[in-house]
Design a protein around this motif. Sequence first.
Motif, PDB file in Angstrom:
ATOM      1  N   THR A   1     -20.494  30.262  58.327  1.00 16.81           N
ATOM      2  CA  THR A   1     -21.733  30.124  59.284  1.00 16.81           C
ATOM      3  C   THR A   1     -22.715  29.573  58.782  1.00 16.81           C
ATOM      4  N   THR A   2     -23.676  29.132  59.636  1.00 10.88           N
ATOM      5  CA  THR A   2     -24.906  28.720  59.168  1.00 10.88           C
ATOM      6  C   THR A   2     -25.956  29.474  59.929  1.00 10.88           C
ATOM      7  N   THR A   3     -27.376  29.354  59.381  1.00  3.93           N
ATOM      8  CA  THR A   3     -28.314  30.264  60.263  1.00  3.93           C
ATOM      9  C   THR A   3     -28.304  29.997  61.570  1.00  3.93           C
ATOM     10  N   ARG A   4     -28.167  28.546  62.022  1.00  2.00           N
ATOM     11  CA  ARG A   4     -28.267  28.166  63.321  1.00  2.00           C
ATOM     12  C   ARG A   4     -27.226  28.845  64.203  1.00  2.00           C
ATOM     13  N   ILE A   5     -26.355  29.598  63.760  1.00  2.68           N
ATOM     14  CA  ILE A   5     -25.195  30.154  64.580  1.00  2.68           C
ATOM     15  C   ILE A   5     -25.579  31.752  64.263  1.00  2.68           C
ATOM     16  N   ASN A   6     -25.771  32.154  63.130  1.00  2.00           N
ATOM     17  CA  ASN A   6     -26.090  33.613  63.008  1.00  2.00           C
ATOM     18  C   ASN A   6     -27.223  33.951  63.846  1.00  2.00           C
ATOM     19  N   HIS A   7     -28.294  33.168  63.974  1.00  7.35           N
ATOM     20  CA  HIS A   7     -29.490  33.664  64.705  1.00  7.35           C
ATOM     21  C   HIS A   7     -29.623  32.746  65.966  1.00  7.35           C
ATOM     22  N   ALA A   8     -28.503  32.388  66.252  1.00 11.17           N
ATOM     23  CA  ALA A   8     -28.593  31.671  67.779  1.00 11.17           C
ATOM     24  C   ALA A   8     -28.059  32.791  68.711  1.00 11.17           C
ATOM     25  N   SER A   9     -28.350  32.920  69.980  1.00 11.55           N
ATOM     26  CA  SER A   9     -27.682  33.662  71.091  1.00 11.55           C
ATOM     27  C   SER A   9     -27.034  32.840  72.054  1.00 11.55           C
ATOM     28  N   GLY A  10     -25.949  33.512  72.621  1.00 11.05           N
ATOM     29  CA  GLY A  10     -25.090  32.654  73.507  1.00 11.05           C
ATOM     30  C   GLY A  10     -24.475  33.563  74.214  1.00 11.05           C
ATOM     31  N   VAL A  11     -23.610  33.037  75.254  1.00 13.51           N
ATOM     32  CA  VAL A  11     -23.110  34.020  76.141  1.00 13.51           C
ATOM     33  C   VAL A  11     -21.660  34.266  75.549  1.00 13.51           C
ATOM     34  N   VAL A  12     -21.280  35.256  75.461  1.00 15.39           N
ATOM     35  CA  VAL A  12     -19.829  35.764  75.183  1.00 15.39           C
ATOM     36  C   VAL A  12     -19.136  36.444  76.050  1.00 15.39           C
ATOM     37  N   THR A  13     -17.869  36.035  76.136  1.00 16.46           N
ATOM     38  CA  THR A  13     -16.739  36.575  76.905  1.00 16.46           C
ATOM     39  C   THR A  13     -16.011  37.810  76.216  1.00 16.46           C
ATOM     40  N   LEU A  14     -16.287  39.100  76.544  1.00 20.18           N
ATOM     41  CA  LEU A  14     -15.614  40.016  76.161  1.00 20.18           C
ATOM     42  C   LEU A  14     -14.176  40.189  76.023  1.00 20.18           C
ATOM     43  N   GLY A  15     -13.559  40.708  75.093  1.00 18.51           N
ATOM     44  CA  GLY A  15     -12.181  40.795  74.975  1.00 18.51           C
ATOM     45  C   GLY A  15     -11.668  42.374  75.033  1.00 18.51           C
ATOM     46  N   HIS A  16     -10.649  42.549  74.751  1.00 17.50           N
ATOM     47  CA  HIS A  16     -10.010  43.877  74.833  1.00 17.50           C
ATOM     48  C   HIS A  16     -10.269  44.584  73.378  1.00 17.50           C
ATOM     49  N   LEU A  17     -11.003  45.911  73.294  1.00 19.76           N
ATOM     50  CA  LEU A  17     -11.186  46.634  72.002  1.00 19.76           C
ATOM     51  C   LEU A  17      -9.966  47.499  71.736  1.00 19.76           C
TER      52      LEU A  17
ATOM     53  N   LEU B   1     -22.096  46.929  71.565  1.00 16.29           N
ATOM     54  CA  LEU B   1     -20.984  46.307  71.329  1.00 16.29           C
ATOM     55  C   LEU B   1     -19.420  47.024  71.761  1.00 16.29           C
ATOM     56  N   LEU B   2     -19.749  48.446  71.995  1.00 20.30           N
ATOM     57  CA  LEU B   2     -18.831  49.059  72.264  1.00 20.30           C
ATOM     58  C   LEU B   2     -18.478  49.077  73.769  1.00 20.30           C
ATOM     59  N   ASP B   3     -19.500  48.570  74.500  1.00 14.75           N
ATOM     60  CA  ASP B   3     -19.580  48.662  75.816  1.00 14.75           C
ATOM     61  C   ASP B   3     -18.946  47.466  76.559  1.00 14.75           C
ATOM     62  N   GLY B   4     -19.168  47.442  77.733  1.00 13.24           N
ATOM     63  CA  GLY B   4     -18.799  46.096  78.591  1.00 13.24           C
ATOM     64  C   GLY B   4     -17.161  45.986  79.023  1.00 13.24           C
ATOM     65  N   ARG B   5     -17.070  45.656  80.066  1.00 15.39           N
ATOM     66  CA  ARG B   5     -15.756  45.557  80.682  1.00 15.39           C
ATOM     67  C   ARG B   5     -14.930  44.194  80.105  1.00 15.39           C
ATOM     68  N   LEU B   6     -13.833  44.309  80.171  1.00 16.22           N
ATOM     69  CA  LEU B   6     -12.851  43.059  79.797  1.00 16.22           C
ATOM     70  C   LEU B   6     -13.544  41.950  80.633  1.00 16.22           C
ATOM     71  N   ASN B   7     -13.503  40.783  80.029  1.00 10.71           N
ATOM     72  CA  ASN B   7     -14.019  39.415  80.704  1.00 10.71           C
ATOM     73  C   ASN B   7     -15.541  39.461  81.066  1.00 10.71           C
ATOM     74  N   GLU B   8     -16.113  40.581  80.649  1.00 11.26           N
ATOM     75  CA  GLU B   8     -17.578  40.454  81.076  1.00 11.26           C
ATOM     76  C   GLU B   8     -18.194  39.308  80.110  1.00 11.26           C
ATOM     77  N   LYS B   9     -19.307  38.907  80.817  1.00 10.50           N
ATOM     78  CA  LYS B   9     -20.122  38.100  79.676  1.00 10.50           C
ATOM     79  C   LYS B   9     -21.488  38.670  79.597  1.00 10.50           C
ATOM     80  N   MET B  10     -21.592  38.706  77.993  1.00  5.27           N
ATOM     81  CA  MET B  10     -22.595  39.454  77.491  1.00  5.27           C
ATOM     82  C   MET B  10     -23.495  38.369  76.600  1.00  5.27           C
ATOM     83  N   LEU B  11     -24.849  38.468  76.702  1.00  4.47           N
ATOM     84  CA  LEU B  11     -25.655  37.551  75.973  1.00  4.47           C
ATOM     85  C   LEU B  11     -25.746  38.142  74.480  1.00  4.47           C
ATOM     86  N   MET B  12     -25.480  37.467  73.465  1.00  2.00           N
ATOM     87  CA  MET B  12     -25.379  38.030  72.274  1.00  2.00           C
ATOM     88  C   MET B  12     -25.846  37.040  70.899  1.00  2.00           C
ATOM     89  N   LEU B  13     -26.488  37.678  70.082  1.00  2.00           N
ATOM     90  CA  LEU B  13     -26.839  37.063  68.825  1.00  2.00           C
ATOM     91  C   LEU B  13     -25.715  36.503  68.085  1.00  2.00           C
TER      92      LEU B  13
END
Lengths: 621, 198
Positions: A171-187, A4-16
Amino acid sequence: MHRLLDGRLNEKMLMLGNEAIARGALEAGVSFAASYPGTPSSEIALQFFQISRESDLYFEYSANEKVALEVAAGAAMCGLKTMVSMKHVGVNVASDALMTLAYTGITGALVLVAADDPFMFSSQNEQDSRYYAKLGNLPMLEPSSVNEAKEMAKYAFDLSEKLQLPIILRTTTRINHASGVVTLGHLPERKTRGSFIKDPFSYVCIPSVSRNLHPKLLDKIEKAAAISNSSTWNRIEGNGRLGIVCNGVSYGYVSDALQEFGIADQFRVLRVGFSHPFPDELVCNFLAGCEKVLVVEEGEPYMEDAVRNCAQQYGLMLPVNGKGERLFSRLYEYDPAEVKKVVASYFNIPHQPARSIEIEDLPAVPPRPPNLCPGCPHRATYVAVRAVLGDEAIYPTDIGCYTLGLLPPLSMGDFLIAMGAGLGTAGGFARATGRKVVAFIGDSTFFHSGLSPLASAVFNNHDFTLVILDNGTTAMTGHQPHPGANIRHLGLPLSPLSIEDVVVGLGVQKVITVNPFQYRKTLEAVQDVAAYRGVSVLIARAACPLYDRTIPGFKRKRPFYVNHEKCQNHRDCVTKVACPAFYVGNQGLEIDADRCTGCALCAQICPENAISPILNKEVTS
Amino acid sequence: MKTTRIMIVAVGGQGNILAARILGEAAVAAGIEVRMSEFHGMAQRGGVVESMVLLGDGKGYCISDGNADILLGFEPCETIRAAKKCGADSVVITNTATLPPFTVALGKDQYPDVDSATTLLSGRVKKLIAFDASSLALRAGSSLVLNMVMLGALAQSGVVNLPTELLQRIIREKTKKEFVNMNITAFEFGMQKAAGCL
């Protein structure tokens, strides 16, 4: 580096979903996080725990959710950005502090993740946490997707800073335990040091102060209402005359259903993501363009009531429905097909539901209930307590893996409601019946909410036995540490508290510690504590086998086997112990050497001594 | 892109979540929209693990009864339990090697007859591929690579729009170094079996 500290700006990452929430907090600059684990929220804390070990983020597993909120509130009062995450019932524990923290507000940011569990995949109830926002006058956000969970978590910090109020991210379980593609922002950099400016007449909630703070809170929530009314989290799609108001995962089901029906142009959908304060003005404008409205929300009719309220306020007479016969249920999780069916029937849309294949004549499938693991020390303790006290005693139990002791043949568990409540209710059962009462509690749960009821029981002279099942970890939720757990192998400078010292310190006069895998000694100890009049405590201590094998230096014990020349088929090993390493083989009962942990409980119970360690099997760790 | 819905069912410890993750990561690499959800209540304690993988258009994270395009079952009992997710157009890929629940192991419950169940199922869905994937996993080196055998069979079946080479690349990138070779071998066994070459 942590993912979660990795990844470039606007990179797409599959996340829980839970990873996405943690990432959103990091993108907002969170510097202080605390939690007590609980499904479905636990992975949020796990990310922070891991990240805190390689960065300047502060994270702690607090003893319970209230302490987690309080420690974060302290930091947030000094200007830091903080997050606390918990399951829905954890909010009950934290709520005492939360309701008045709303009065003081905070000077930094505080985001509380409340993870609801519709259908109770792993919970004792399916309460709808949204009412806490209303009860406490706290703004609330509800994501509909994994990417949105990240974006909302990030936004929640801005909102908290702006309003100087704690924000609930629900949230509900179906969000917490779902996975989807997230677009990374600035850290951003974290601000890890804050300052506290004393202002007791704003922060010390004595009645005269709180009388001033309550109107201030109402002012803040009015500001929040203005933000909610214009928030892009509350968005209207389409401009048809058929209205749907929805939130959370229901939005996805509605959206997919309308897509499938192919008549999206007849609809007007309001997705509510900023759900407290409810966007009344926006909703009224929305209603004005609709003929009739269906509210789609899992849980209680929280939005349905709010929408009706809006209609009444503006004198609108259109039908508004949600829960009810042939409509939506207040029970369990929704399913896309169910949403499709109700939407179709409410708006008279011809609809052919997907048909399952014929399954009635398929062979019946045996259930696969979860079970205490092979080598679980709780099983050993339960076998001993049952051998001594059988069904004579009443067994209030508590929340953790050991709740599974409820299942036969152990059948240890007569009452279960909440963390710490096994111990809390024990005195009531004992006073009301005069019967022997044995309450069970795990080590983590003991530190979570066992201390006050134990002190209270000693003070009030109750007569029961408390068994503390100490496996050295918070096993059920994924082996998180707790104040009694030894985590020195992680290189953390934390010393475990001694449960014995705590129990003695709380005034218990009769305390015995046993290793439950020493069966005879455990039987004697159970007899001893059970004979005592007053509050007695048995500490049954042996490591969780799943956790134990992850500790450096772990050595596997020799597995056992059944000697068929000696076995007389009494079957005590299965009828009393019921370890899942046993199976029926060609010659009779056998032990699966791969699953056996070598705990030797069955060997001590077998009347023929027919169970022995495998001597020639090569044992590897 | 039309939605493809993949339901994966298994027993705790069979590697269901990792298999779903490989599909998800492959979809991300291929630029295909992906949504997944998992149910693993008490997986480590012998329970059922379900993953749902949805590729392509849409917003929901789960699969209703009758709506699975593919049912990938790592254990035959779990395949039968999840059969209601299938419709007449579904493809079922199932392991035939059993992992009986504890109650069956002790003779308290009956394990269903796998052959008759798969025969019944095969007449009702578009295609059914049933084979002993556990023994192929062992042949590849470990019972732990069962998930890769199943993924190989899925890739070979052609019902998922994810190229075999891509899946193999993701396996190389996302699974533990010490398991990569075994994983790839297992994946290939699964492919060959589904192609009728093993």
